[in-house]
Design a protein around this motif. Structure first.
Motif, PDB file in Angstrom:
ATOM      1  N   TYR A 118       0.728  -1.260  -0.091  1.00  0.00           N
ATOM      2  CA  TYR A 118       0.112   0.068  -0.005  1.00  0.00           C
ATOM      3  C   TYR A 118       0.807   1.354  -0.124  1.00  0.00           C
ATOM      4  CZ  TYR A 118      -4.011  -2.845   0.789  1.00  0.00           C
ATOM      5  OH  TYR A 118      -5.167  -3.839   0.605  1.00  0.00           O
ATOM      6  N   SER A 119       2.285   1.035   0.183  1.00  0.00           N
ATOM      7  CA  SER A 119       2.931   2.343   0.227  1.00  0.00           C
ATOM      8  C   SER A 119       2.957   3.115  -1.190  1.00  0.00           C
ATOM      9  CB  SER A 119       4.547   2.218   0.593  1.00  0.00           C
ATOM     10  OG  SER A 119       4.977   1.421  -0.313  1.00  0.00           O
ATOM     11  N   ASP A 120       2.867   2.107  -2.240  1.00  0.00           N
ATOM     12  CA  ASP A 120       2.595   2.688  -3.845  1.00  0.00           C
ATOM     13  C   ASP A 120       1.655   2.073  -4.468  1.00  0.00           C
ATOM     14  OD1 ASP A 120       3.562   4.500  -5.904  1.00  0.00           O
ATOM     15  OD2 ASP A 120       4.421   2.803  -6.815  1.00  0.00           O
ATOM     16  N   TRP A 121       0.404   2.560  -4.358  1.00  0.00           N
ATOM     17  CA  TRP A 121      -0.900   1.780  -4.871  1.00  0.00           C
ATOM     18  C   TRP A 121      -1.316   2.365  -5.885  1.00  0.00           C
ATOM     19  CZ3 TRP A 121      -2.990  -2.751  -3.857  1.00  0.00           C
ATOM     20  CH2 TRP A 121      -4.491  -2.939  -4.233  1.00  0.00           C
ATOM     21  N   GLY A 122      -1.510   1.508  -6.927  1.00  0.00           N
ATOM     22  CA  GLY A 122      -2.111   1.809  -8.221  1.00  0.00           C
ATOM     23  C   GLY A 122      -3.420   2.114  -8.262  1.00  0.00           C
ATOM     24  N   ILE A 123      -3.878   3.249  -8.787  1.00  0.00           N
ATOM     25  CA  ILE A 123      -5.491   3.475  -8.647  1.00  0.00           C
ATOM     26  C   ILE A 123      -5.907   4.062 -10.166  1.00  0.00           C
ATOM     27  CG2 ILE A 123      -5.232   4.259  -6.319  1.00  0.00           C
ATOM     28  CD1 ILE A 123      -4.672   7.180  -7.029  1.00  0.00           C
ATOM     29  N   PHE A 124      -7.200   4.253 -10.151  1.00  0.00           N
ATOM     30  CA  PHE A 124      -7.605   4.434 -11.321  1.00  0.00           C
ATOM     31  C   PHE A 124      -7.921   6.176 -11.125  1.00  0.00           C
ATOM     32  CE2 PHE A 124     -10.435   1.013  -9.968  1.00  0.00           C
ATOM     33  CZ  PHE A 124      -9.719   0.015 -10.501  1.00  0.00           C
ATOM     34  N   GLY A 125      -8.087   6.648 -10.165  1.00  0.00           N
ATOM     35  CA  GLY A 125      -8.109   8.098 -10.317  1.00  0.00           C
ATOM     36  C   GLY A 125      -7.937   8.714  -8.788  1.00  0.00           C
ATOM     37  N   LEU A 126      -7.799   9.800  -8.392  1.00  0.00           N
ATOM     38  CA  LEU A 126      -7.514  10.711  -7.172  1.00  0.00           C
ATOM     39  C   LEU A 126      -7.957  12.035  -7.293  1.00  0.00           C
ATOM     40  CD1 LEU A 126      -6.584  10.044  -4.152  1.00  0.00           C
ATOM     41  CD2 LEU A 126      -4.378  11.058  -4.940  1.00  0.00           C
ATOM     42  N   GLY A 127      -8.793  12.622  -6.132  1.00  0.00           N
ATOM     43  CA  GLY A 127      -9.313  13.842  -6.081  1.00  0.00           C
ATOM     44  C   GLY A 127      -9.129  14.299  -4.871  1.00  0.00           C
ATOM     45  N   TYR A 128      -8.962  15.854  -4.541  1.00  0.00           N
ATOM     46  CA  TYR A 128      -9.109  16.435  -3.513  1.00  0.00           C
ATOM     47  C   TYR A 128     -10.548  16.499  -3.040  1.00  0.00           C
ATOM     48  CZ  TYR A 128      -4.116  18.381  -3.811  1.00  0.00           C
ATOM     49  OH  TYR A 128      -2.903  18.555  -3.597  1.00  0.00           O
ATOM     50  N   LYS A 129     -10.722  16.382  -1.795  1.00  0.00           N
ATOM     51  CA  LYS A 129     -12.241  16.428  -1.300  1.00  0.00           C
ATOM     52  C   LYS A 129     -12.113  17.311   0.064  1.00  0.00           C
ATOM     53  CE  LYS A 129     -13.919  13.793   1.899  1.00  0.00           C
ATOM     54  NZ  LYS A 129     -14.544  14.521   2.801  1.00  0.00           N
ATOM     55  N   PRO A 130     -12.891  18.576  -0.106  1.00  0.00           N
ATOM     56  CA  PRO A 130     -12.914  19.377  -1.305  1.00  0.00           C
ATOM     57  C   PRO A 130     -11.754  19.871  -1.846  1.00  0.00           C
ATOM     58  CG  PRO A 130     -13.617  20.721   0.675  1.00  0.00           C
ATOM     59  CD  PRO A 130     -13.013  19.383   1.133  1.00  0.00           C
ATOM     60  N   GLY A 131     -11.969  20.288  -3.132  1.00  0.00           N
ATOM     61  CA  GLY A 131     -10.825  20.662  -3.788  1.00  0.00           C
ATOM     62  C   GLY A 131     -11.024  21.411  -5.386  1.00  0.00           C
ATOM     63  N   LYS A 132     -10.226  21.507  -5.821  1.00  0.00           N
ATOM     64  CA  LYS A 132     -10.051  22.232  -6.995  1.00  0.00           C
ATOM     65  C   LYS A 132      -9.553  21.020  -8.166  1.00  0.00           C
ATOM     66  CE  LYS A 132      -8.917  26.693  -9.570  1.00  0.00           C
ATOM     67  NZ  LYS A 132     -10.051  27.184  -9.378  1.00  0.00           N
ATOM     68  N   SER A 133      -8.786  19.981  -7.783  1.00  0.00           N
ATOM     69  CA  SER A 133      -8.090  19.327  -8.873  1.00  0.00           C
ATOM     70  C   SER A 133      -8.299  17.758  -8.562  1.00  0.00           C
ATOM     71  CB  SER A 133      -6.587  19.605  -9.033  1.00  0.00           C
ATOM     72  OG  SER A 133      -5.894  19.201  -7.800  1.00  0.00           O
ATOM     73  N   CYS A 134      -8.240  16.918  -9.719  1.00  0.00           N
ATOM     74  CA  CYS A 134      -8.230  15.600  -9.572  1.00  0.00           C
ATOM     75  C   CYS A 134      -7.738  15.072 -10.888  1.00  0.00           C
ATOM     76  CB  CYS A 134      -9.958  15.100  -9.550  1.00  0.00           C
ATOM     77  SG  CYS A 134     -11.013  15.576 -10.890  1.00  0.00           S
ATOM     78  N   VAL A 135      -7.396  13.638 -10.859  1.00  0.00           N
ATOM     79  CA  VAL A 135      -6.773  12.971 -12.157  1.00  0.00           C
ATOM     80  C   VAL A 135      -7.164  11.698 -12.318  1.00  0.00           C
ATOM     81  CG1 VAL A 135      -4.794  12.293 -10.711  1.00  0.00           C
ATOM     82  CG2 VAL A 135      -4.601  12.696 -13.074  1.00  0.00           C
TER      83      VAL A 135
END
Length: 202
Positions: A118-135
């Motif tokens: 889990y220290s470097d876990w592959g993901i589909f996407g990530l977003g700040y909650k709340p925030g301005k940016s996601c990927v």
């Protein structure tokens, strides 16, 4: 005449308070136009927003790591997106074909065990909650038929922008804001839309 002016003033005030949000899609590298069209379509429909595709840019090298495999740290990309976001954009969603990762933590803030996983876990996407940016990354949702790929891409995009707008993971079955719980199957069975409860919150 005075009554008419008062009515216009009230309508103008209401219009300002309900300003349509603007989402910018930031392509990292060469992203197929069909991918950008699919994201634009679902974000407009789901959030009643204006959506614009920004000029492509390269992934920042400072986000690159090679621990388990060549990847880009999603948390670093969120910072890059936020820094580069034009003032006219309310939310920005990055899209890349490269693998992205993050560190998964438990409720105490510690890395989940086993740390090697889990220290470097592959993901589909990530977003700040709340925030301005996601990927969002297409790396883990590719190699399937076109309709399934599009479905996955659209649901993940709606999910991550939902986090930007302040939405938590939802416990309502098949809500697009459900936690994927480390499985693409959760994404596949989810609806495209927010459940009524999540929709009410935004």
């Amino acid at each position: 005449m005075k009554k008419l002016l008062a009515t216009i003033s009230i309508l103008a005030l209401f219009s300002c308070s309900t300003k349509t949000k603007i989402i910018g899609i930031q392509p990292y590298g060469d992203i197929d136009s069909k991918v950008l069209d699919a994201m634009t379509e679902i974000l407009k429909t789901s959030y009643q927003t204006q959506v614009y595709v920004l000029d492509r840019k390269e992934l920042p090298q400072e986000a690159f790591i090679n621990i388990k495999s060549p990847r880009y740290r999603a948390d670093s990309l969120l910072i890059d997106l936020k820094k580069q976001c034009p003032d006219s954009i309310d939310y920005i969603i990055g899209i890349t074909s490269k693998d992205i990762s993050t560190t998964k933590r438990n409720t105490n803030g510690d890395i989940k065990t086993p740390e090697s996983k889990y220290s470097d876990w592959g993901i589909f996407g990530l977003g700040y909650k709340p925030g301005k940016s996601c990927v969002v990354s297409t790396f883990r949702i590719k190699n399937v038929e076109a309709s399934l790929f599009k479905s996955r891409l659209q649901k993940i995009s709606v999910h991550e922008i939902g986090h930007n707008m302040g939405l938590d993971h939802c416990k309502t079955e098949k809500c697009v804001m459900q936690d994927a719980v480390e499985s693409i199957n959760t994404v596949d069975v989810a609806n495209f839309e927010l459940c009524p409860n999540c929709h009410h919150k935004i």
